[in-house]
Design an enzyme around this catalytic site. Sequence first.
Site, PDB file in Angstrom:
ATOM      1  N   GLY A 211     -44.689   4.989  56.399  1.00  0.00           N
ATOM      2  CA  GLY A 211     -45.545   4.923  55.341  1.00  0.00           C
ATOM      3  C   GLY A 211     -44.651   4.867  54.014  1.00  0.00           C
ATOM      4  N   ASP A 212     -44.923   6.087  53.175  1.00  0.00           N
ATOM      5  CA  ASP A 212     -44.196   6.440  51.960  1.00  0.00           C
ATOM      6  C   ASP A 212     -43.355   7.479  51.994  1.00  0.00           C
ATOM      7  OD1 ASP A 212     -46.677   7.886  51.950  1.00  0.00           O
ATOM      8  OD2 ASP A 212     -46.597   8.103  49.842  1.00  0.00           O
ATOM      9  N   GLU A 213     -43.144   8.128  53.458  1.00  0.00           N
ATOM     10  CA  GLU A 213     -42.315   9.273  53.530  1.00  0.00           C
ATOM     11  C   GLU A 213     -40.820   8.762  53.985  1.00  0.00           C
ATOM     12  OE1 GLU A 213     -43.795  13.281  55.397  1.00  0.00           O
ATOM     13  OE2 GLU A 213     -43.417  12.007  57.188  1.00  0.00           O
TER      14      GLU A 213
END
Length: 206
Positions: free
Chosen positions: A101-103
Amino acid sequence: MSAALPLAAGWSLHSLRLRRRIETARRDPLTGLLTRDAFADRAERMLARGRSAVYVIDLDRFKEINDTHGHAAGDAVLRATGQRLSRWAEENAGTVVRLGGDEFAAVAPVFSREDLLWTLAELTRSLEEPVHADGHTFTVGASVGAVDHDPATDIADVSALLRLADEQMYRAKRGGSPWMNALTLTPEHATVNGRRAGRRGTGAAA
């Protein structure tokens, strides 16, 4: 002798293609960053060599951009983030991974607490730069958690340090701070399935 030359050349080409395929498999196709297994190998070696810091990075406002402007815009933000983290890693002799994801996560050498604080400030500053894509300008910040590790005095593996950095990232996000760093190696929260309770995949409430 001459008959062996084409065979040797063919084998060299095959080996080169094989190495490229292996390297491609160790990279996230969207950002070009390392996959988890490749990152874990490099991070463990880096942590064993000397004092380092482990970082967990979660983008702010990414879901809003993805929901409002579509996945193409979200992918553009992720690619830009990957490029910035790659550049940061090169400048700081570090290694970076897209966790999903955005991690993201990173490991890089540090020389003192002051050096860690300066590095955190530089990291968050670079991630706050606007992203320009398809005629739009997207402002994306990041919440960063960090933990300092010295192999001469600390005993902790990459997974444990990532959990600690994840706790600090969550503290930063909840408190509206761009970053937080752990002052000890003692976890502040219980873990479920190896992650802080309340994180995606744990099935527990925060």
